[in-house]
Design a protein around this motif. Sequence first.
Motif, PDB file in Angstrom:
ATOM      1  N   ASP A  79     -15.521  43.133 -42.721  1.00  0.00           N
ATOM      2  CA  ASP A  79     -16.196  44.786 -42.385  1.00  0.00           C
ATOM      3  C   ASP A  79     -17.412  44.647 -42.607  1.00  0.00           C
ATOM      4  OD1 ASP A  79     -13.787  46.267 -42.486  1.00  0.00           O
ATOM      5  OD2 ASP A  79     -13.182  45.517 -44.626  1.00  0.00           O
ATOM      6  N   ASN A  80     -18.040  45.467 -41.915  1.00  0.00           N
ATOM      7  CA  ASN A  80     -19.498  45.570 -41.770  1.00  0.00           C
ATOM      8  C   ASN A  80     -19.979  46.453 -42.696  1.00  0.00           C
ATOM      9  OD1 ASN A  80     -19.593  43.617 -39.876  1.00  0.00           O
ATOM     10  ND2 ASN A  80     -19.334  44.921 -38.113  1.00  0.00           N
ATOM     11  N   VAL A  81     -21.180  45.936 -43.378  1.00  0.00           N
ATOM     12  CA  VAL A  81     -22.088  46.917 -44.411  1.00  0.00           C
ATOM     13  C   VAL A  81     -23.496  47.006 -44.014  1.00  0.00           C
ATOM     14  CG1 VAL A  81     -20.263  46.496 -46.275  1.00  0.00           C
ATOM     15  CG2 VAL A  81     -22.425  45.124 -46.093  1.00  0.00           C
ATOM     16  N   ALA A  82     -24.023  48.169 -44.375  1.00  0.00           N
ATOM     17  CA  ALA A  82     -25.390  48.211 -44.336  1.00  0.00           C
ATOM     18  C   ALA A  82     -26.172  48.203 -45.607  1.00  0.00           C
ATOM     19  CB  ALA A  82     -26.027  49.571 -43.576  1.00  0.00           C
ATOM     20  N   TYR A  83     -27.171  47.614 -45.925  1.00  0.00           N
ATOM     21  CA  TYR A  83     -28.001  47.713 -47.169  1.00  0.00           C
ATOM     22  C   TYR A  83     -29.118  48.597 -46.958  1.00  0.00           C
ATOM     23  CZ  TYR A  83     -30.404  46.209 -51.070  1.00  0.00           C
ATOM     24  OH  TYR A  83     -31.007  46.249 -52.427  1.00  0.00           O
ATOM     25  N   THR A  84     -29.198  49.685 -47.574  1.00  0.00           N
ATOM     26  CA  THR A  84     -29.897  50.451 -47.673  1.00  0.00           C
ATOM     27  C   THR A  84     -30.561  50.928 -48.970  1.00  0.00           C
ATOM     28  OG1 THR A  84     -28.489  52.664 -48.101  1.00  0.00           O
ATOM     29  CG2 THR A  84     -28.565  51.612 -45.704  1.00  0.00           C
ATOM     30  N   LYS A  85     -31.690  51.683 -49.182  1.00  0.00           N
ATOM     31  CA  LYS A  85     -32.230  52.172 -50.409  1.00  0.00           C
ATOM     32  C   LYS A  85     -30.955  52.719 -51.472  1.00  0.00           C
ATOM     33  CE  LYS A  85     -33.621  56.938 -49.224  1.00  0.00           C
ATOM     34  NZ  LYS A  85     -32.829  57.447 -49.802  1.00  0.00           N
ATOM     35  N   ASP A  86     -29.843  53.153 -50.868  1.00  0.00           N
ATOM     36  CA  ASP A  86     -28.739  53.643 -51.666  1.00  0.00           C
ATOM     37  C   ASP A  86     -27.860  52.604 -51.865  1.00  0.00           C
ATOM     38  OD1 ASP A  86     -29.899  56.419 -51.735  1.00  0.00           O
ATOM     39  OD2 ASP A  86     -29.097  56.617 -49.583  1.00  0.00           O
ATOM     40  N   GLY A  87     -28.000  51.402 -51.594  1.00  0.00           N
ATOM     41  CA  GLY A  87     -26.773  50.380 -51.631  1.00  0.00           C
ATOM     42  C   GLY A  87     -26.273  49.921 -50.381  1.00  0.00           C
ATOM     43  N   ALA A  88     -25.375  49.271 -50.694  1.00  0.00           N
ATOM     44  CA  ALA A  88     -24.647  48.692 -49.657  1.00  0.00           C
ATOM     45  C   ALA A  88     -23.431  49.720 -49.350  1.00  0.00           C
ATOM     46  CB  ALA A  88     -23.774  47.214 -49.836  1.00  0.00           C
ATOM     47  N   LYS A  89     -23.473  50.022 -48.048  1.00  0.00           N
ATOM     48  CA  LYS A  89     -22.574  51.223 -47.563  1.00  0.00           C
ATOM     49  C   LYS A  89     -21.547  50.634 -46.460  1.00  0.00           C
ATOM     50  CE  LYS A  89     -24.238  54.172 -50.174  1.00  0.00           C
ATOM     51  NZ  LYS A  89     -23.610  54.619 -51.258  1.00  0.00           N
ATOM     52  N   LEU A  90     -20.192  50.765 -46.518  1.00  0.00           N
ATOM     53  CA  LEU A  90     -19.574  50.198 -45.225  1.00  0.00           C
ATOM     54  C   LEU A  90     -19.849  51.066 -44.041  1.00  0.00           C
ATOM     55  CD1 LEU A  90     -15.923  50.275 -46.793  1.00  0.00           C
ATOM     56  CD2 LEU A  90     -17.209  48.184 -45.838  1.00  0.00           C
ATOM     57  N   ILE A  91     -20.136  50.443 -42.869  1.00  0.00           N
ATOM     58  CA  ILE A  91     -20.639  51.012 -41.709  1.00  0.00           C
ATOM     59  C   ILE A  91     -19.462  52.029 -40.950  1.00  0.00           C
ATOM     60  CG2 ILE A  91     -21.438  50.689 -39.142  1.00  0.00           C
ATOM     61  CD1 ILE A  91     -22.989  48.308 -40.326  1.00  0.00           C
ATOM     62  N   ASP A  92     -18.113  51.130 -40.929  1.00  0.00           N
ATOM     63  CA  ASP A  92     -17.260  51.781 -40.222  1.00  0.00           C
ATOM     64  C   ASP A  92     -15.922  51.921 -40.998  1.00  0.00           C
ATOM     65  OD1 ASP A  92     -16.013  53.395 -37.988  1.00  0.00           O
ATOM     66  OD2 ASP A  92     -15.400  51.464 -36.989  1.00  0.00           O
ATOM     67  N   GLY A  93     -16.018  52.143 -42.378  1.00  0.00           N
ATOM     68  CA  GLY A  93     -14.841  52.414 -43.119  1.00  0.00           C
ATOM     69  C   GLY A  93     -14.269  50.737 -43.653  1.00  0.00           C
ATOM     70  N   CYS A  94     -13.145  51.051 -44.169  1.00  0.00           N
ATOM     71  CA  CYS A  94     -12.679  49.491 -44.543  1.00  0.00           C
ATOM     72  C   CYS A  94     -11.207  49.570 -43.880  1.00  0.00           C
ATOM     73  CB  CYS A  94     -12.255  49.546 -46.183  1.00  0.00           C
ATOM     74  SG  CYS A  94     -11.451  48.022 -46.994  1.00  0.00           S
ATOM     75  N   GLN A  95     -11.025  48.216 -43.673  1.00  0.00           N
ATOM     76  CA  GLN A  95      -9.748  47.835 -42.862  1.00  0.00           C
ATOM     77  C   GLN A  95      -8.495  48.314 -43.717  1.00  0.00           C
ATOM     78  OE1 GLN A  95      -9.243  43.917 -41.449  1.00  0.00           O
ATOM     79  NE2 GLN A  95      -7.107  44.147 -41.028  1.00  0.00           N
ATOM     80  N   GLN A  96      -7.790  49.298 -43.136  1.00  0.00           N
ATOM     81  CA  GLN A  96      -6.443  49.710 -43.848  1.00  0.00           C
ATOM     82  C   GLN A  96      -5.073  49.168 -43.261  1.00  0.00           C
ATOM     83  OE1 GLN A  96      -6.774  52.180 -46.431  1.00  0.00           O
ATOM     84  NE2 GLN A  96      -8.963  51.410 -46.186  1.00  0.00           N
ATOM     85  N   LYS A  97      -5.109  48.487 -42.279  1.00  0.00           N
ATOM     86  CA  LYS A  97      -3.871  47.923 -41.868  1.00  0.00           C
ATOM     87  C   LYS A  97      -4.070  46.546 -41.055  1.00  0.00           C
ATOM     88  CE  LYS A  97      -3.757  50.778 -37.764  1.00  0.00           C
ATOM     89  NZ  LYS A  97      -2.908  51.683 -36.884  1.00  0.00           N
ATOM     90  N   PHE A  98      -2.863  45.741 -41.080  1.00  0.00           N
ATOM     91  CA  PHE A  98      -2.988  44.542 -40.171  1.00  0.00           C
ATOM     92  C   PHE A  98      -2.604  45.132 -38.867  1.00  0.00           C
ATOM     93  CE2 PHE A  98      -1.864  42.513 -44.447  1.00  0.00           C
ATOM     94  CZ  PHE A  98      -2.753  41.512 -44.172  1.00  0.00           C
ATOM     95  N   LEU A  99      -3.066  44.279 -37.893  1.00  0.00           N
ATOM     96  CA  LEU A  99      -2.623  44.331 -36.240  1.00  0.00           C
ATOM     97  C   LEU A  99      -1.963  43.063 -36.075  1.00  0.00           C
ATOM     98  CD1 LEU A  99      -6.120  45.907 -35.096  1.00  0.00           C
ATOM     99  CD2 LEU A  99      -4.153  47.158 -35.554  1.00  0.00           C
ATOM    100  N   LEU A 100      -0.750  43.350 -35.836  1.00  0.00           N
ATOM    101  CA  LEU A 100      -0.146  42.205 -35.567  1.00  0.00           C
ATOM    102  C   LEU A 100       0.051  41.770 -34.114  1.00  0.00           C
ATOM    103  CD1 LEU A 100       2.309  40.071 -36.573  1.00  0.00           C
ATOM    104  CD2 LEU A 100       3.910  41.904 -36.187  1.00  0.00           C
ATOM    105  N   ILE A 101      -0.267  40.644 -33.886  1.00  0.00           N
ATOM    106  CA  ILE A 101      -0.362  40.038 -32.519  1.00  0.00           C
ATOM    107  C   ILE A 101       0.594  38.971 -32.337  1.00  0.00           C
ATOM    108  CG2 ILE A 101      -1.784  38.928 -30.825  1.00  0.00           C
ATOM    109  CD1 ILE A 101      -4.195  39.834 -32.456  1.00  0.00           C
ATOM    110  N   LYS A 102       1.632  39.185 -31.149  1.00  0.00           N
ATOM    111  CA  LYS A 102       2.720  38.281 -31.230  1.00  0.00           C
ATOM    112  C   LYS A 102       2.393  37.562 -29.825  1.00  0.00           C
ATOM    113  CE  LYS A 102       6.202  40.958 -33.099  1.00  0.00           C
ATOM    114  NZ  LYS A 102       7.365  41.754 -32.923  1.00  0.00           N
TER     115      LYS A 102
END
Length: 102
Positions: A79-102
């Motif tokens: 997951d990508n985070v930005a480090y700002t004066k307010d601390g580290a923040k997730l840029i686009d949320g946190c992965q919530q599920k697996f993507l199964l590739i067959k």
Amino acid sequence: MEKAKQLGVNASIYTHSIGTYGHSAGLRLETRPKESAGVGSYERTFYPLKLNTAYSLEFHCTFNIPEWDNQSVQIAFEDNVAYTKDGAKLIDGCQQKFLLIK
């Protein structure tokens, strides 16, 4: 990492800076032993952490899969985070599920 250790999970957390060219130049944060990190990675842990920069936060676990002759398999999350004066923040949320590739 403490929770993984309590559960007996072989886990690691590390980061790398992101930018125009993907794995960009800059700071890395490592929980891996020096000898397990990539060439030049350990030295980058001493770079300064600067405001308004972005990093990929990577967590991975390694498991032995009995159905695959106990082969060691790594499962990773990034997951990508930005480090700002307010601390580290997730840029686009946190992965919530697996993507199964067959």
